[in-house]
Motif scaffolding. Structure first.
Motif, PDB file in Angstrom:
ATOM      1  N   ASN A 528       0.843  -1.149  -0.091  1.00  0.00           N
ATOM      2  CA  ASN A 528      -0.168  -0.219   0.007  1.00  0.00           C
ATOM      3  C   ASN A 528       0.694   1.138   0.125  1.00  0.00           C
ATOM      4  O   ASN A 528       0.481   2.281  -0.740  1.00  0.00           O
ATOM      5  N   LYS A 531       2.519   1.414  -3.314  1.00  0.00           N
ATOM      6  CA  LYS A 531       1.216   1.930  -4.172  1.00  0.00           C
ATOM      7  C   LYS A 531       0.718   3.612  -4.169  1.00  0.00           C
ATOM      8  O   LYS A 531       0.296   3.880  -5.122  1.00  0.00           O
ATOM      9  N   TYR A 532       0.585   3.879  -2.874  1.00  0.00           N
ATOM     10  CA  TYR A 532      -0.013   5.119  -2.760  1.00  0.00           C
ATOM     11  C   TYR A 532       0.959   6.275  -2.661  1.00  0.00           C
ATOM     12  O   TYR A 532       0.559   7.470  -2.097  1.00  0.00           O
ATOM     13  N   ASP A 556       4.983   6.490   4.977  1.00  0.00           N
ATOM     14  CA  ASP A 556       5.035   6.767   3.887  1.00  0.00           C
ATOM     15  C   ASP A 556       4.949   8.487   3.453  1.00  0.00           C
ATOM     16  O   ASP A 556       4.379   9.032   4.364  1.00  0.00           O
ATOM     17  N   ILE A 561      -4.699   9.889   3.834  1.00  0.00           N
ATOM     18  CA  ILE A 561      -5.927   9.223   3.716  1.00  0.00           C
ATOM     19  C   ILE A 561      -6.867  10.577   4.295  1.00  0.00           C
ATOM     20  O   ILE A 561      -6.634  10.985   5.436  1.00  0.00           O
ATOM     21  N   ARG A 575     -12.441   1.860   0.072  1.00  0.00           N
ATOM     22  CA  ARG A 575     -11.434   2.364  -0.529  1.00  0.00           C
ATOM     23  C   ARG A 575     -11.769   3.972  -0.399  1.00  0.00           C
ATOM     24  O   ARG A 575     -12.754   4.310  -0.727  1.00  0.00           O
ATOM     25  N   ALA A 576     -10.891   4.256   0.046  1.00  0.00           N
ATOM     26  CA  ALA A 576     -10.838   6.079   0.128  1.00  0.00           C
ATOM     27  C   ALA A 576     -11.109   6.918  -1.326  1.00  0.00           C
ATOM     28  O   ALA A 576     -10.456   6.332  -2.012  1.00  0.00           O
ATOM     29  N   ALA A 579      -7.788   7.727  -3.007  1.00  0.00           N
ATOM     30  CA  ALA A 579      -7.230   6.510  -3.502  1.00  0.00           C
ATOM     31  C   ALA A 579      -7.888   5.968  -4.945  1.00  0.00           C
ATOM     32  O   ALA A 579      -7.240   5.844  -5.801  1.00  0.00           O
ATOM     33  N   GLY A 586      -6.938  -2.231  -6.824  1.00  0.00           N
ATOM     34  CA  GLY A 586      -7.093  -2.118  -5.287  1.00  0.00           C
ATOM     35  C   GLY A 586      -8.678  -2.739  -5.076  1.00  0.00           C
ATOM     36  O   GLY A 586      -9.255  -2.424  -5.899  1.00  0.00           O
ATOM     37  N   THR A 587      -8.503  -3.562  -4.216  1.00  0.00           N
ATOM     38  CA  THR A 587      -9.855  -4.159  -3.641  1.00  0.00           C
ATOM     39  C   THR A 587     -10.361  -3.754  -2.542  1.00  0.00           C
ATOM     40  O   THR A 587     -11.685  -4.111  -2.130  1.00  0.00           O
ATOM     41  N   GLY A 588      -9.906  -3.122  -2.064  1.00  0.00           N
ATOM     42  CA  GLY A 588     -10.406  -2.631  -0.382  1.00  0.00           C
ATOM     43  C   GLY A 588     -10.269  -3.660   0.558  1.00  0.00           C
ATOM     44  O   GLY A 588     -10.956  -3.703   1.564  1.00  0.00           O
ATOM     45  N   GLY A 590      -7.231  -5.698   1.508  1.00  0.00           N
ATOM     46  CA  GLY A 590      -5.984  -5.554   2.288  1.00  0.00           C
ATOM     47  C   GLY A 590      -5.950  -5.347   3.643  1.00  0.00           C
ATOM     48  O   GLY A 590      -5.550  -6.110   4.542  1.00  0.00           O
ATOM     49  N   LEU A 591      -6.557  -4.214   4.133  1.00  0.00           N
ATOM     50  CA  LEU A 591      -6.239  -3.960   5.153  1.00  0.00           C
ATOM     51  C   LEU A 591      -7.239  -4.491   6.386  1.00  0.00           C
ATOM     52  O   LEU A 591      -6.971  -4.813   7.643  1.00  0.00           O
TER      53      LEU A 591
HETATM   54  P1  ADP Z   1      -6.501  -1.415  -1.316  1.00  0.00           P
HETATM   55  O1  ADP Z   1      -5.189  -0.911  -1.229  1.00  0.00           O
HETATM   56  O2  ADP Z   1      -6.442  -2.695  -2.375  1.00  0.00           O
HETATM   57  O3  ADP Z   1      -7.600  -0.460  -2.013  1.00  0.00           O
HETATM   58  P2  ADP Z   1      -6.623  -1.725   1.262  1.00  0.00           P
HETATM   59  O4  ADP Z   1      -7.485  -2.684   2.257  1.00  0.00           O
HETATM   60  O5  ADP Z   1      -5.192  -2.346   1.345  1.00  0.00           O
HETATM   61  O6  ADP Z   1      -7.174  -1.967   0.155  1.00  0.00           O
HETATM   62  O7  ADP Z   1      -6.646  -0.310   1.899  1.00  0.00           O
HETATM   63  C1  ADP Z   1      -7.916   0.349   1.970  1.00  0.00           C
HETATM   64  C2  ADP Z   1      -7.737   1.880   1.616  1.00  0.00           C
HETATM   65  O8  ADP Z   1      -7.081   2.366   2.443  1.00  0.00           O
HETATM   66  C3  ADP Z   1      -7.065   2.093   0.340  1.00  0.00           C
HETATM   67  O9  ADP Z   1      -8.151   2.023  -0.556  1.00  0.00           O
HETATM   68  C4  ADP Z   1      -6.756   3.454   0.457  1.00  0.00           C
HETATM   69  O10 ADP Z   1      -7.728   4.410   0.245  1.00  0.00           O
HETATM   70  C5  ADP Z   1      -6.267   3.590   2.081  1.00  0.00           C
HETATM   71  N1  ADP Z   1      -4.924   3.275   2.139  1.00  0.00           N
HETATM   72  C6  ADP Z   1      -4.356   2.130   2.450  1.00  0.00           C
HETATM   73  N2  ADP Z   1      -2.954   2.289   2.845  1.00  0.00           N
HETATM   74  C7  ADP Z   1      -2.630   3.548   2.104  1.00  0.00           C
HETATM   75  C8  ADP Z   1      -1.554   4.436   2.087  1.00  0.00           C
HETATM   76  N3  ADP Z   1      -0.307   3.831   2.680  1.00  0.00           N
HETATM   77  N4  ADP Z   1      -1.712   5.573   1.855  1.00  0.00           N
HETATM   78  C9  ADP Z   1      -2.897   6.361   1.570  1.00  0.00           C
HETATM   79  N5  ADP Z   1      -4.133   5.577   1.417  1.00  0.00           N
HETATM   80  C10 ADP Z   1      -3.884   4.343   1.812  1.00  0.00           C
END
Ligand code: ADP
Length: 628
Positions: A528, A531-532, A556, A561, A575-576, A579, A586-588, A590-591
């Motif tokens: 993440n 990626k972000y 990072d 966010i 997903r924000a 993002a 992104g699937t939303g 991972g977290l």
């Molecule tokens: P994905 O990355 O596949 O969208 P995640 O569950 O990993 O799903 O993350 C959920 C959301 O959290 C992301 O879509 C993003 O909006 C936000 N996010 C996670 N990690 C970061 C990061 N390092 N910087 C900014 N936003 C983040």
């Protein structure tokens, strides 16, 4: 009472108020008796030397001194008895009787030596009757009234008959009154009637007061019992509400209730799915054999039917109540009486709750009210726990379903991907530019589908706990290093600086987990971050160890966010907006997976972020103690 340390104060109050009163009165009597002894001496002196009356001063002074002497002895004896803890009431009663006997003897002698029936001292008997009525029983008061009549009357008659020498106080009353029948009869009549009336009035008032006092004491005891129960009720309510585990709720409820009511046992039976049987759900204080005797079948059990219809049923003696389904078993268990109330659910009855006592007719109306109150509270807790259990089951079913579907999708999707790759690789013949473009887009979609399937599988696997592997010590530092290596190339491609800082203590941090799970957590966070984070940014991973925990941070300088999104980050598929707008893939999930894993290992995850400045994810995990 908890513990064995009983305070001095507690023991003193172990006597009833009436007994306490007797003890206090004795000390008080001794205090005033000093004045009585001195009074006799002073009165004799005044009569002999100031009023110049002719009276037997020597015997009268001897009586005064005797009163002082026996009072001194009584004082010493009383002090000794007061030191014996706990106080033995019998010894105080005997001391009271001894005091009274001595007083009466002194009184009789005083009357004899101060003129017999002519003596004004006979009025002093009235105090003694009043005292006897207050200190002793009503019956004793009448006995003492009779005794005083006998003593005064006896002295008068003996002196009248010449059998006892009459002592005259010359100069006080006309001589020979004691031989004057109307005078003697009049004095005796009024004396007798007065002592009996005093005995009647004082004894009546005292016994009424004692009854009141007993009522107050009983009320106090009831209040104390009620307070004790409330306290236990409060504690068990807290215990019950502190968990959503149904069995724990039930177990705490029965144990708390039995303890609060001070009874042998308590049980809860819940209606089964058919609604025809009541099954034991929890019991406290009963033998295994009794528990296993069987279900209560509503059709055959009039008592259970009554309770389920909402009636509170008290069985005073299990041996002669025909409504019980298992009277023999209850008797063998040593149970004599029972109190049963309904567990009333929001929409339908849940079951019943029962308290058992080893005494016949143990349960009062207060007990019934108390148990109903607990049952009402308990029903709420039980329903909540049941709802939670159902939710848990649904969640588990959902996870299993997702796991199954995604598993089934996995192989066709990977087949599709490899077929598409075969085409884009030119193995199926040359493609026009347009065809290449379309197939590439299809491949991209298939890749996304593959990621989604992998994430869903991870998520469902974590939730359903089906794939829980053996845990073993995993070095966090080693795991981070593997991840750093994995992301070196992607980071370089975006010109992102990837930094890894580990404190020396952090290097030794070992977590009891599976290597795959720890990898998944780190992979999600670092991927993440990369990626972000736009080009030329920086991603830093730090690890330190403090207070039995490993503290890991992924920092990072990326897109950040938004505040309003931060509370939703760990929800599945969230997903924000920033993002979504800037990063397509992104699937939303991972977290959500990461949080599940971290909490499963007893850790926590948190986030701090500012839009446009960057994000820090902090993970805390408990480390193995002996990892040094
Ligand atoms: P994905 O990355 O596949 O969208 P995640 O569950 O990993 O799903 O993350 C959920 C959301 O959290 C992301 O879509 C993003 O909006 C936000 N996010 C996670 N990690 C970061 C990061 N390092 N910087 C900014 N936003 C983040």
């Amino acid at each position: 009472m908890a513990g064995v340390a009983i305070s001095h104060d507690t023991i003193q109050r172990a006597n009833t108020p009436v007994e306490e009163e007797l003890i206090a009165s004795e000390a008080w009597l001794i205090r005033i008796r000093w004045w009585a002894g001195l009074g006799v001496l002073a009165a004799t002196g005044v009569a002999a030397f100031i009023l110049r009356l002719t009276l037997p001063a020597v015997p009268l002074c001897a009586i005064g001194l005797a009163i002082l002497a026996y009072n001194a002895i009584l004082y010493v004896v009383l002090q000794r008895r007061l030191r014996v803890i706990p106080r033995v009431v019998k010894t105080f009663e005997r001391l009271a009787q001894l005091q009274m006997g001595l007083d009466w003897l002194a009184m009789t002698l005083l009357i004899h030596f101060s003129g017999g029936v002519e003596s004004p001292a006979i009025l002093y008997f009235f105090f003694h009757i009043a005292l006897a009525s207050i200190l002793l029983s009503s019956r004793a008061a009448y006995w003492f009234a009779a005794l005083s009549t006998l003593l005064v009357g006896g002295t008068a008659l003996l002196e009248y008959g010449g059998l006892l020498p009459h002592v005259s106080v010359m100069g006080f009353a006309p001589p020979g009154l004691y031989r004057h029948p109307p005078y003697v009869a009049g004095v005796l009549f009024f004396f007798t009637s007065t002592v009996f009336v005093i005995a009647y009035l004082a004894a009546g008032t005292t016994s009424r007061m004692r009854r009141r006092q007993a009522q107050v004491v009983e009320l106090g005891q009831r209040l104390q019992r009620a307070y004790g129960r409330l306290q236990v009720l409060y504690e068990s309510a807290q215990a019950v509400n502190s968990t959503l585990d149904l069995q724990q709720v039930l177990d705490r409820l029965v144990q708390g209730t039995a303890e609060a009511m001070g009874v042998r046992a308590c049980s809860i039976r819940l209606l089964d799915e058919t609604g025809a049987r009541l099954r034991v759900a929890s019991m406290y204080g009963l033998s295994q054999a009794y528990v296993q005797k069987g279900d209560l079948i509503l059709e055959r059990n009039p008592l259970a039917r009554e309770v389920m219809a909402g009636k509170t049923v008290v069985i005073g003696d299990v041996r002669n109540d025909t409504r019980l389904q298992y009277p023999v078993e209850a008797e063998a268990e040593g149970i004599r009486s029972m109190l049963t109330v309904r567990l009333r659910g929001k929409s339908a009855p849940l079951g019943l709750m029962r308290a058992y006592s080893t005494e016949v007719d143990h349960f009062s109306e207060d007990d019934a009210t108390f148990l109903s109150a607990i049952a009402n509270q308990g029903s709420l807790a039980i329903e909540n726990a049941m709802a939670y259990q159902t939710l848990g089951r649904l969640d588990e079913m959902k996870s299993k379903f997702v796991l199954m579907v995604t598993h089934e999708l996995r192989s066709p999707v990977s087949v599709v991907r490899s077929l598409l790759r075969t085409i884009t690789g030119g193995y199926a013949g040359a493609l026009s530019d347009q065809q290449t473009e379309i197939i590439s887009r299809a491949l991209q979609r298939a890749d996304y589908l593959q990621t989604l399937i992998d994430d869903l599988l991870d998520l469902a696997a974590g939730k359903s706990e089906i794939s829980q592997k053996e845990r073993s010590p995993v070095s966090l530092a080693d795991a981070v290093e593997r991840i750093i290596k994995r992301f070196e190339v992607p980071a370089q491609e975006k010109n992102i600086q990837l930094e890894w800082r580990c404190e020396s203590a952090g290097r030794s941090a070992m977590v009891l987990a599976t290597a795959e799970d720890i990898d998944r957590v780190l992979n999600n966070l670092v991927s993440n971050a990369v990626k972000y984070t736009p080009s030329d940014g920086k991603v830093t991973v730090t690890l330190r160890r403090a207070g039995g925990y490993a503290h890991l941070k992924v920092i990072d300088t990326g897109i950040g966010i938004p505040d309003e999104s931060q509370s939703h980050l760990f929800e599945e598929f969230y997903r924000a907006p920033n993002a979504k707008a800037q990063v397509k893939e992104g699937t939303g999930l991972g977290l959500a997976i990461t949080r599940d894993l971290v909490t499963r290992y007893g850790g926590r995850i948190g986030v701090e972020s500012k839009v446009g400045e960057g994000t820090t994810f902090a993970v805390i995990l408990p480390v193995l103690r002996n990892s040094s």
